[in-house]
Enzyme design. Sequence first.
Site, mmCIF file in Angstrom:
data_model
loop_
_atom_site.group_PDB
_atom_site.id
_atom_site.type_symbol
_atom_site.label_atom_id
_atom_site.label_comp_id
_atom_site.label_asym_id
_atom_site.label_seq_id
_atom_site.Cartn_x
_atom_site.Cartn_y
_atom_site.Cartn_z
ATOM 1 N N ASP A 199 1.135 -93.938 64.827
ATOM 2 C CA ASP A 199 1.025 -93.382 66.415
ATOM 3 C C ASP A 199 2.080 -93.767 67.651
ATOM 4 O O ASP A 199 2.858 -93.121 68.444
ATOM 5 C CB ASP A 199 0.240 -94.158 67.086
ATOM 6 N N ASP A 233 -9.750 -89.391 61.299
ATOM 7 C CA ASP A 233 -9.119 -90.687 61.953
ATOM 8 C C ASP A 233 -10.341 -92.259 61.859
ATOM 9 O O ASP A 233 -11.271 -91.757 61.317
ATOM 10 C CB ASP A 233 -9.576 -90.331 63.527
#
Length: 728
Positions: free
Chosen positions: A532, A462
């Site tokens: 997301d 990430d």
Amino acid sequence: MSRILLTFCLLIGCAVGARAGVVALHTPHTSLVLSAPKGGALQWLYYGSQLTAIDLSGITALGGTVAYPVFGLGTSSAEAALAVTHSDGNYTTDLLVADAAQMVQEAHSTLARIPLRDPVYDLCVDYCVRAYTDCDVVEVWTEIWHNESSAVTLRRYCSAVLPVRRGAVWVSHLHGSWAAEAQMTQQPLQDGVLEIRNKDGVRNGMQDRAEVMFSLDGTPEENSGRTIAAALCYSGNYQLRIVTNWSDYHRLFAGIMAEDAPYTLPSGERFVTPKLAVAYSDEGCSGASRALHTWGRQHQLAHGTALRDVLLNSWEGVYMDINEQAMETMMRDLADLGGELFVMDDGWFGRKYPRTNSQGLGDWQVDTHKLPHGIAGLTQTAARYGVKFGLWIEPEMACLRSALCEAHPEWVLRAPRREVTTGRGSTQVVLDMANPEVQDYVFSIVDTLLTTYPDIAYIKWDANMEMQDYGSGYLADTLQGHTAIAYHKGLERVWQRVRSKYPDVVLQACGSGGGRINLGVLPYFDECWVSDNTDALQRIYTQWGTSYFYPAVAMASHISASPNHQTGRVIPMKYRIDVAMSGRLGIEMQPRQMTAAERALCAEAIADYKRIRPTVQQGNLYRLISPYAHQGVASLMYVGGDKAEAVAFWWQLDTFCGQHLPRLRMAGLNPDRHYRVTELHRRAAQPLAVEGKCYSGRMLMESGIEVPAGHNGEQAWASTVLLLTAVD
Ligand code: GLA
């Protein structure tokens, strides 16, 4: 094939014979032709459907345009791909073809390297084109170097210029923001400059995307019309400028963002620009996507031709509330559902500063209060349930409240002599990837995990922060303009080391959702986290845009909770599943929260997905009805390479009384074969009228079938997944 070989031989002849200076490269269905006369300017002559030898013999009569315009002479007002300040301060450059193109036959491609030289200064540019023999993509880039007495400064350094002849040209491009990535804009090209750019510094895919698609015959169509797609393969700041001015061409200038990034190039050092991947199709936007997808799977993505596991990621299920019991329960539930891989997300690490939103990032030791048996305990549990195990890391970042930053404050990326600006939790910072010590450290995070726990099969990498401050404590004061480029060079070095030592591990590129979606990161990564935002309705739009340039095998698409955590929307499980199944299927929720009926449906759908996985993940995509077309429905399908199997997805987008939904007209099938229609994991009380019946590919494509409004829906939210199997 023989035609390709024949044309290739003729072209090699062209390069050295009567039509000396014509360089032509071919893919199975396309040709790119350049004029490269020794001592003259390099010209772009043609890019489109494959030419015959006779076409080629007359190609120069059609004219062309400068392939790689440079700054300062003759037309100093014109847009330049390259601008250089020479060692003596001269601001101008001239580039002429120095020699015949070098043609190199590679395993699946032909590489042409055309040497360009400045006749006055010792500055050289290799103009490089690679044409694939097994897919319709060419890559274009440049390599710049010099032997001047001292460094030169590159003020502008594009990878390539793609000319598109004026006409009724439209461009499609993607824009967005966190949780709303890859929203499509389609517009006619007009005079002026259209600029698509990114200066995030760390992740370049969250807002404007580094890819464009040109529809040459008016309004973009999915399955007809001449179309060119172009994708800049680079993980850092970039700039795409479509310049339409006095010339007959729209010209796409594509490359690393040079604004605020002058590059000091020492004598002898080679500056290699990132490649621009270009695809042509006469089968519309979907056709250009298919060309890029095939190239992506075969040549660009890590393990692009392998099938991906069905996974459960812990983030939306427990967020940072990690503990052994919760992990075990999720693994057991995943196994019960038929899943194959469990991924533990953020929250598992930090000793001195146990991980919270504002501390612990950078300290990659297990928090033994949460996980007394450590990673080894978890991999053993995973093995017990027969699922693989994966892990989240964010190794380019740290929190100021971490043992790492206490020990190495100099590793934080910051403008020299200034306070650092912080991000997430008011303490997150970016590490200085320009610094080789930091590169070693970031590599060691992955290396230590994978060496100590060889059962880790998957890593989610990430990056949750942009480069807020421009400057590096590692770089000399005179080279601060290199900050963004040096960051990505450093990062790429680490990715190369990871890949060469751990070729088999599956890596996901994530950047606060879809922030790391770029073809430049995919040689190192297997897939990208698309967003997301896991709301099924919004995902239809985000995945539609993403599919323009990325194959389904690389698009992580997860079933999440209802109400959705980002939008609060309540959507039934059937619809959430049917959207997630159109990419690389996963789960992003707590299975404990599913009702018994939902669990049964989920298990059935996972079994169905495993059945259709080769077609979805490796098949050819045909987008059918765009969600942007406001027809109340969106639909797309995947067709297997041999056209023996296809899977069609149909999602109703809204529900109005008296609505007239379009028929589901398919594409990509063999018109002369017959296909049986079977609906997967149906929940509607009534089967479709076409259930179990057979129709010719021609009929399915020309006339199509009816899917009634509301089918499988709970009042709203109708959707269906249809399997088409060839029966003759
Ligand atoms: C980012 C990712 C999420 C999740 C969190 C963890 O936002 O996109 O999927 O991993 O970080 O902090």
